[in-house]
Enzyme design. Structure first.
Site, PDB file in Angstrom:
ATOM      1  N   CYS A  70      -4.238   4.958  -8.369  1.00 20.14           N
ATOM      2  CA  CYS A  70      -3.385   4.087  -7.530  1.00 20.14           C
ATOM      3  C   CYS A  70      -3.511   2.685  -8.142  1.00 20.14           C
ATOM      4  O   CYS A  70      -4.360   1.890  -7.732  1.00 20.14           O
ATOM      5  CB  CYS A  70      -3.876   4.081  -6.099  1.00 20.14           C
ATOM      6  SG  CYS A  70      -4.005   5.727  -5.360  1.00 20.14           S
ATOM      7  N   ALA A 120      -1.287  -0.204  -9.068  1.00 23.49           N
ATOM      8  CA  ALA A 120      -0.668  -1.528  -8.903  1.00 23.49           C
ATOM      9  C   ALA A 120      -1.429  -2.370  -7.879  1.00 23.49           C
ATOM     10  O   ALA A 120      -1.933  -1.807  -6.900  1.00 23.49           O
ATOM     11  CB  ALA A 120       0.788  -1.366  -8.460  1.00 23.49           C
ATOM     12  N   PRO A 121      -1.531  -3.679  -8.089  1.00 26.86           N
ATOM     13  CA  PRO A 121      -0.904  -4.494  -9.144  1.00 26.86           C
ATOM     14  C   PRO A 121      -1.715  -4.604 -10.438  1.00 26.86           C
ATOM     15  O   PRO A 121      -1.413  -5.450 -11.265  1.00 26.86           O
ATOM     16  CB  PRO A 121      -0.762  -5.857  -8.471  1.00 26.86           C
ATOM     17  CG  PRO A 121      -1.934  -5.926  -7.539  1.00 26.86           C
ATOM     18  CD  PRO A 121      -2.184  -4.519  -7.063  1.00 26.86           C
ATOM     19  N   GLY A 122      -2.738  -3.790 -10.640  1.00 30.70           N
ATOM     20  CA  GLY A 122      -3.360  -3.718 -11.957  1.00 30.70           C
ATOM     21  C   GLY A 122      -4.662  -4.487 -12.138  1.00 30.70           C
ATOM     22  O   GLY A 122      -5.163  -4.584 -13.262  1.00 30.70           O
ATOM     23  N   LYS A 138      -7.720  -3.653 -11.217  1.00 31.83           N
ATOM     24  CA  LYS A 138      -8.781  -2.763 -11.717  1.00 31.83           C
ATOM     25  C   LYS A 138      -8.395  -2.159 -13.061  1.00 31.83           C
ATOM     26  O   LYS A 138      -9.229  -2.025 -13.946  1.00 31.83           O
ATOM     27  CB  LYS A 138      -9.114  -1.690 -10.676  1.00 31.83           C
ATOM     28  CG  LYS A 138      -9.750  -2.289  -9.429  1.00 31.83           C
ATOM     29  CD  LYS A 138     -10.170  -1.255  -8.444  1.00 31.83           C
ATOM     30  CE  LYS A 138     -10.565  -1.912  -7.127  1.00 31.83           C
ATOM     31  NZ  LYS A 138      -9.436  -2.594  -6.425  1.00 31.83           N
ATOM     32  N   ASP A 164      -8.735   4.106  -6.109  1.00 35.93           N
ATOM     33  CA  ASP A 164      -8.714   2.933  -5.218  1.00 35.93           C
ATOM     34  C   ASP A 164      -7.506   3.128  -4.299  1.00 35.93           C
ATOM     35  O   ASP A 164      -6.447   2.563  -4.532  1.00 35.93           O
ATOM     36  CB  ASP A 164      -8.570   1.677  -6.085  1.00 35.93           C
ATOM     37  CG  ASP A 164      -8.650   0.398  -5.275  1.00 35.93           C
ATOM     38  OD1 ASP A 164      -9.489   0.334  -4.348  1.00 35.93           O
ATOM     39  OD2 ASP A 164      -7.868  -0.537  -5.563  1.00 35.93           O
ATOM     40  N   CYS A 206     -10.499  -0.958   0.818  1.00 43.34           N
ATOM     41  CA  CYS A 206     -10.895  -2.281   1.327  1.00 43.34           C
ATOM     42  C   CYS A 206     -10.816  -2.236   2.849  1.00 43.34           C
ATOM     43  O   CYS A 206     -10.140  -3.041   3.480  1.00 43.34           O
ATOM     44  CB  CYS A 206     -10.065  -3.402   0.721  1.00 43.34           C
ATOM     45  SG  CYS A 206      -8.295  -3.232   0.944  1.00 43.34           S
TER      46      CYS A 206
HETATM   47  C1  LIG Z   1      -5.295  -0.458  -2.880  1.00 46.32           C
HETATM   48  S1  LIG Z   1      -3.829  -0.517  -3.795  1.00 46.32           S
HETATM   49  C2  LIG Z   1      -4.401  -0.420  -5.454  1.00 46.32           C
HETATM   50  C3  LIG Z   1      -4.891  -1.735  -6.016  1.00 46.32           C
HETATM   51  C4  LIG Z   1      -5.189  -1.628  -7.493  1.00 46.32           C
HETATM   52  N1  LIG Z   1      -6.141  -0.552  -7.749  1.00 46.32           N
HETATM   53  C5  LIG Z   1      -5.749  -2.926  -8.033  1.00 46.32           C
HETATM   54  O1  LIG Z   1      -6.974  -3.056  -8.158  1.00 46.32           O
HETATM   55  O2  LIG Z   1      -4.963  -3.813  -8.368  1.00 46.32           O
HETATM   56  C6  LIG Z   1      -3.163   1.073  -3.559  1.00 46.32           C
HETATM   57  C7  LIG Z   1      -1.903   1.351  -4.365  1.00 46.32           C
HETATM   58  O3  LIG Z   1      -1.564   2.715  -4.193  1.00 46.32           O
HETATM   59  C8  LIG Z   1      -0.158   2.820  -4.151  1.00 46.32           C
HETATM   60  N2  LIG Z   1       0.133   4.101  -3.479  1.00 46.32           N
HETATM   61  C9  LIG Z   1       0.445   4.332  -2.181  1.00 46.32           C
HETATM   62  N3  LIG Z   1       0.569   5.638  -1.958  1.00 46.32           N
HETATM   63  C10 LIG Z   1       0.328   6.265  -3.132  1.00 46.32           C
HETATM   64  C11 LIG Z   1       0.305   7.614  -3.536  1.00 46.32           C
HETATM   65  N4  LIG Z   1       0.531   8.594  -2.672  1.00 46.32           N
HETATM   66  N5  LIG Z   1       0.029   7.884  -4.826  1.00 46.32           N
HETATM   67  C12 LIG Z   1      -0.223   6.898  -5.725  1.00 46.32           C
HETATM   68  N6  LIG Z   1      -0.219   5.588  -5.398  1.00 46.32           N
HETATM   69  C13 LIG Z   1       0.055   5.277  -4.112  1.00 46.32           C
HETATM   70  C14 LIG Z   1       0.281   1.595  -3.394  1.00 46.32           C
HETATM   71  O4  LIG Z   1       1.643   1.308  -3.666  1.00 46.32           O
HETATM   72  C15 LIG Z   1      -0.677   0.549  -3.933  1.00 46.32           C
HETATM   73  O5  LIG Z   1      -0.124  -0.102  -5.035  1.00 46.32           O
END
Ligand SMILES: C[S@@+](CC[C@H](N)C(=O)[O-])C[C@H]1O[C@@H](n2cnc3c(N)ncnc32)[C@H](O)[C@@H]1O
Length: 301
Positions: free
Chosen positions: A109, A111-113, A115, A176, A229
């Site tokens: 998961c 975005a926004p990148g 990690k 994440d 989080c």
């Molecule tokens: C907690 S954020 C990730 C933050 C990212 N790891 C960072 O450190 O910048 C969770 C992300 O998962 C995406 N997301 C939501 N449902 C999802 C799914 N079923 N599969 C993959 N990504 C998903 C969201 O759009 C969001 O960008």
């Protein structure tokens, strides 16, 4: 907000200090991007502009605290990709995963990148990171982060994490997952969902499917970090307990992270597998950052 968290009094230590910490704004933590520069040069550049940088005090020389009033996104150093504003606890997740250079990594998961780019930094731009993000509208910020920070070892995919194809196996996986985000509710942020809502229950069900798929995508002896989080045990230990019940997973300890509290094994009427205590909980009165949860998981070989 404090009423919403009242139920957590039973497991958050020094609960009144915790509530007090929610009344202060989040600090400004910055990560120096070693793919483009080194900490000494950035500190010198910012000091020349009258911007003091204090080491974040977590034993990593790329993490700093800048003054609260600073808007890092307006700095030339930001546009040059020398720095990335990122919560300290978010940075700890990549440090705990610790991917080896030249390994195959999946960021489920992405975005926004924040990690993904940190993982690329730890791998010195070697190996491959598959950066997966379901929502295409979030690919633009993801690509922007990766290109600004000079990440060259990432490819993008757009699968639902819980259905990510089982074609490849990975050495390291960052899970994440999307969560209710309680750890960000500080100062002006207001909660948008109650603990009991259908939304929360659906979220936990999705998280269970994601942790299972992440685990199934690991090579033998592969490592995954599951993180959120949020403070809610429903999205944390309960999800971990589900994994431990359904797969031969092992929890790896990482007690060298400052400000960490152990996971909890009881919540409401549920008792979890005792191994969930090996996970880490992070509260803003212990480590001044976004509230966080993480578990380091190994697939037995
Ligand atoms: C907690 S954020 C990730 C933050 C990212 N790891 C960072 O450190 O910048 C969770 C992300 O998962 C995406 N997301 C939501 N449902 C999802 C799914 N079923 N599969 C993959 N990504 C998903 C969201 O759009 C969001 O960008």
């Amino acid at each position: 907000m404090t009423r919403l968290f009242e139920e957590y009094r039973q497991f958050i230590p020094d609960f009144d200090f915790f509530l007090e910490s929610l009344r202060t704004p989040l600090p400004n933590h910055l990560r120096v991007n070693r793919l483009k520069t080194c900490p000494a040069s950035v500190i010198a550049m910012l000091q020349a502009k009258g911007i003091p940088m204090r080491p974040a005090g977590v034993g990593d020389d790329t993490l700093y605290e800048a003054p609260r009033a600073l808007l890092p996104g307006k700095l030339l150093e930001y546009f040059l990709g020398y720095i990335h504003p990122q919560a300290l606890t978010s940075c700890m997740a990549s440090l705990v995963l610790a991917p080896r250079p030249n390994s195959l990594v999946l960021d489920l998961c992405a975005a926004p990148g924040g990690k993904t780019s940190h993982l690329a930094q730890l791998m010195a731009n070697t190996g491959i990171i598959v950066a997966n993000e379901l929502h295409l509208r979030r690919h633009a910020p993801l690509i922007h982060t990766l290109s600004r920070l000079g990440v060259l070892n990432a490819v993008l995919t757009a699968y639902p994490a819980q259905e990510f194809p089982l074609r490849e196996s990975f050495d390291f996986i960052m899970a994440d997952v999307p969560c209710s985000g309680e750890g960000r509710w500080r100062f002006s942020r207001e909660p948008y969902a109650a603990e009991e809502s259908k939304y929360r229950i659906a979220m936990a069900e999705a998280q269970k499917r994601m942790i299972l798929r992440g685990f199934d995508l690991l090579k033998k002896q592969g490592i995954m970090v599951y993180s959120t989080c949020t403070y809610s045990p429903t999205e944390n230990e309960s999800v971990l307990d589900f994994l431990l019940k359904h797969r031969d997973a092992e929890l790896v300890s990482f007690d060298n992270v400052p400000g960490m509290e152990q996971g909890i094994s009881q919540w409401r009427k549920e008792t979890y597998d005792g191994r969930v205590r090996g996970a880490g909980r992070f509260y803003p009165h212990r480590i001044d950052s976004v509230g966080f949860f993480m578990a380091k998981i190994r697939r037995r070989g």
